[in-house]
Design a protein around this motif. Structure first.
Motif, PDB file in Angstrom:
ATOM      1  N   GLN A  36       0.829  -1.201   0.000  1.00  0.00           N
ATOM      2  CA  GLN A  36       0.000   0.000   0.000  1.00  0.00           C
ATOM      3  C   GLN A  36       0.869   1.259   0.000  1.00  0.00           C
ATOM      4  N   VAL A  37       1.959   1.225   0.766  1.00  0.00           N
ATOM      5  CA  VAL A  37       2.880   2.362   0.779  1.00  0.00           C
ATOM      6  C   VAL A  37       3.534   2.506  -0.593  1.00  0.00           C
ATOM      7  N   ALA A  38       3.988   1.402  -1.180  1.00  0.00           N
ATOM      8  CA  ALA A  38       4.619   1.451  -2.500  1.00  0.00           C
ATOM      9  C   ALA A  38       3.655   2.026  -3.539  1.00  0.00           C
ATOM     10  N   ARG A  39       2.423   1.582  -3.488  1.00  0.00           N
ATOM     11  CA  ARG A  39       1.422   2.089  -4.443  1.00  0.00           C
ATOM     12  C   ARG A  39       1.191   3.588  -4.229  1.00  0.00           C
ATOM     13  N   ALA A  40       1.064   3.999  -2.958  1.00  0.00           N
ATOM     14  CA  ALA A  40       0.844   5.415  -2.665  1.00  0.00           C
ATOM     15  C   ALA A  40       2.030   6.260  -3.121  1.00  0.00           C
ATOM     16  N   LEU A  41       3.248   5.775  -2.917  1.00  0.00           N
ATOM     17  CA  LEU A  41       4.423   6.519  -3.372  1.00  0.00           C
ATOM     18  C   LEU A  41       4.413   6.657  -4.896  1.00  0.00           C
ATOM     19  N   GLU A  69       9.287  -6.521   4.454  1.00  0.00           N
ATOM     20  CA  GLU A  69       8.999  -5.749   3.235  1.00  0.00           C
ATOM     21  C   GLU A  69       8.892  -4.246   3.462  1.00  0.00           C
ATOM     22  N   LEU A  70       8.179  -3.826   4.518  1.00  0.00           N
ATOM     23  CA  LEU A  70       7.956  -2.398   4.723  1.00  0.00           C
ATOM     24  C   LEU A  70       9.257  -1.664   5.036  1.00  0.00           C
ATOM     25  N   PHE A  71      10.071  -2.198   5.938  1.00  0.00           N
ATOM     26  CA  PHE A  71      11.281  -1.491   6.326  1.00  0.00           C
ATOM     27  C   PHE A  71      12.280  -1.351   5.169  1.00  0.00           C
ATOM     28  N   PRO A  72      12.524  -2.397   4.384  1.00  0.00           N
ATOM     29  CA  PRO A  72      13.415  -2.201   3.234  1.00  0.00           C
ATOM     30  C   PRO A  72      12.864  -1.173   2.237  1.00  0.00           C
ATOM     31  N   LEU A  73      11.556  -1.174   2.029  1.00  0.00           N
ATOM     32  CA  LEU A  73      10.943  -0.178   1.143  1.00  0.00           C
ATOM     33  C   LEU A  73      11.203   1.225   1.679  1.00  0.00           C
ATOM     34  N   CYS A  74      10.990   1.414   2.973  1.00  0.00           N
ATOM     35  CA  CYS A  74      11.182   2.739   3.569  1.00  0.00           C
ATOM     36  C   CYS A  74      12.639   3.184   3.476  1.00  0.00           C
ATOM     37  N   GLU A  76      14.817   2.273   1.200  1.00  0.00           N
ATOM     38  CA  GLU A  76      15.088   2.566  -0.213  1.00  0.00           C
ATOM     39  C   GLU A  76      14.487   3.896  -0.648  1.00  0.00           C
ATOM     40  N   GLU A  77      13.290   4.194  -0.164  1.00  0.00           N
ATOM     41  CA  GLU A  77      12.562   5.392  -0.601  1.00  0.00           C
ATOM     42  C   GLU A  77      12.750   6.609   0.304  1.00  0.00           C
ATOM     43  N   GLY A  78      13.523   6.460   1.394  1.00  0.00           N
ATOM     44  CA  GLY A  78      13.737   7.592   2.293  1.00  0.00           C
ATOM     45  C   GLY A  78      12.499   7.979   3.076  1.00  0.00           C
ATOM     46  N   VAL A  79      11.710   6.995   3.451  1.00  0.00           N
ATOM     47  CA  VAL A  79      10.498   7.230   4.233  1.00  0.00           C
ATOM     48  C   VAL A  79      10.812   6.945   5.697  1.00  0.00           C
ATOM     49  N   GLY A  80      10.502   7.886   6.567  1.00  0.00           N
ATOM     50  CA  GLY A  80      10.742   7.704   7.993  1.00  0.00           C
ATOM     51  C   GLY A  80       9.822   6.652   8.587  1.00  0.00           C
ATOM     52  N   VAL A  81      10.342   5.909   9.551  1.00  0.00           N
ATOM     53  CA  VAL A  81       9.562   4.881  10.237  1.00  0.00           C
ATOM     54  C   VAL A  81       9.444   5.280  11.707  1.00  0.00           C
ATOM     55  N   ILE A  82       8.220   5.504  12.146  1.00  0.00           N
ATOM     56  CA  ILE A  82       7.943   5.960  13.505  1.00  0.00           C
ATOM     57  C   ILE A  82       6.973   4.960  14.144  1.00  0.00           C
ATOM     58  N   PRO A  83       7.503   3.842  14.653  1.00  0.00           N
ATOM     59  CA  PRO A  83       6.617   2.783  15.133  1.00  0.00           C
ATOM     60  C   PRO A  83       5.903   3.119  16.438  1.00  0.00           C
ATOM     61  N   PHE A  84       4.734   2.519  16.580  1.00  0.00           N
ATOM     62  CA  PHE A  84       4.000   2.599  17.842  1.00  0.00           C
ATOM     63  C   PHE A  84       4.051   1.233  18.509  1.00  0.00           C
ATOM     64  N   ASN A  85       3.742   1.216  19.785  1.00  0.00           N
ATOM     65  CA  ASN A  85       3.639  -0.017  20.560  1.00  0.00           C
ATOM     66  C   ASN A  85       4.987  -0.718  20.785  1.00  0.00           C
ATOM     67  N   LEU A 152      14.862   1.166  18.744  1.00  0.00           N
ATOM     68  CA  LEU A 152      15.635   2.323  18.273  1.00  0.00           C
ATOM     69  C   LEU A 152      16.957   1.926  17.620  1.00  0.00           C
ATOM     70  N   ALA A 153      17.446   0.717  17.896  1.00  0.00           N
ATOM     71  CA  ALA A 153      18.708   0.261  17.308  1.00  0.00           C
ATOM     72  C   ALA A 153      18.564  -0.126  15.841  1.00  0.00           C
ATOM     73  N   ASN A 154      17.347  -0.289  15.379  1.00  0.00           N
ATOM     74  CA  ASN A 154      17.133  -0.613  13.972  1.00  0.00           C
ATOM     75  C   ASN A 154      17.401   0.654  13.155  1.00  0.00           C
ATOM     76  N   PRO A 155      18.333   0.632  12.217  1.00  0.00           N
ATOM     77  CA  PRO A 155      18.710   1.853  11.496  1.00  0.00           C
ATOM     78  C   PRO A 155      17.583   2.496  10.685  1.00  0.00           C
ATOM     79  N   VAL A 156      16.539   1.768  10.373  1.00  0.00           N
ATOM     80  CA  VAL A 156      15.447   2.342   9.598  1.00  0.00           C
ATOM     81  C   VAL A 156      14.485   3.164  10.485  1.00  0.00           C
ATOM     82  N   ILE A 157      14.573   2.980  11.784  1.00  0.00           N
ATOM     83  CA  ILE A 157      13.660   3.667  12.706  1.00  0.00           C
ATOM     84  C   ILE A 157      14.093   5.122  12.889  1.00  0.00           C
TER      85      ILE A 157
END
Length: 191
Positions: A36-41, A69-74, A76-85, A152-157
């Motif tokens: 869904q994110v890929a399609r929206a981008l 899938e989501l984290f590698p996409l983010c 690659e595309e420079g999309v910030g990841v701000i997880p909840f929970n 927070l140690a995950n570099p995509v976060i």
């Protein structure tokens, strides 16, 4: 959140209007799957509209499905990841025991109690928390601190959305910002 009743183009145009009006600098989404994110981008690129600059997925030591899938996409595309929970609704506090959820907790109060029970209140989750407790003790930190530090140690976060029902619950969560995980501990947690 994804709205199956509204075409993504309509949503993106509406969000673009908000950005162009100066009411927001950036827009993001929550609870979207990678496709869904890929399609929206892609649609944002075609339409020339503001694009999703951030995603807000659920992510913790107990829920990691977006790593595939989501984290590698983010990344690659420079999309910030701000997880909840990041502490799994309090399950990663380590205070819960098998049996019925304690009265007055997130697992019994309010409209989301059933959702939290379905997500986390089961033998597998409780057993996983028990396996994580000695790792936190070995690292010399509370389990909550360890859990948030791992996220927070995950570099995509980019950042994590934290919460507390009482002020004293914030201290161990906030310590995670300065908690460095040793590479071997991080690898064990990843396993």
């Amino acid at each position: 959140m994804p709205d199956p009743q509204t075409p993504i183009d309509e949503s993106l145009r509406a969000l673009d209007d908000v950005v162009r009006a100066g009411k927001a600098r950036h827009v993001g989404c929550s609870n979207f799957h990678a496709w869904q994110v890929a399609r929206a981008l892609g649609r944002s690129e075609v339409l020339g509209t503001a694009r999703f600059d951030s995603v807000q997925p659920r992510y913790s030591l107990l829920f990691r499905e977006f790593e595939r899938e989501l984290f590698p996409l983010c990344a690659e595309e420079g999309v910030g990841v701000i997880p909840f929970n990041p502490i799994a609704g309090g399950m990663l506090s380590g205070k819960h025991r098998p049996g019925p959820p304690p009265e007055g907790s997130r697992f019994t109060l309010g409209s989301s109690a059933r959702l939290y029970q379905e997500r986390y209140w089961n033998d597998r989750m409780l057993a996983t928390v028990e396996q994580l407790k000695p790792l936190a003790a070995e690292a010399g930190m509370e389990l909550v601190t360890l859990a948030v530090a791992w996220v927070l140690a995950n570099p995509v976060i980019s950042s994590a959305i934290i919460g507390a029902s009482r002020p004293e619950q914030l201290a161990p969560t906030l310590k995670a910002v300065d908690a460095a995980l040793a590479p071997d501990l991080k690898a064990r947690l990843d396993e």
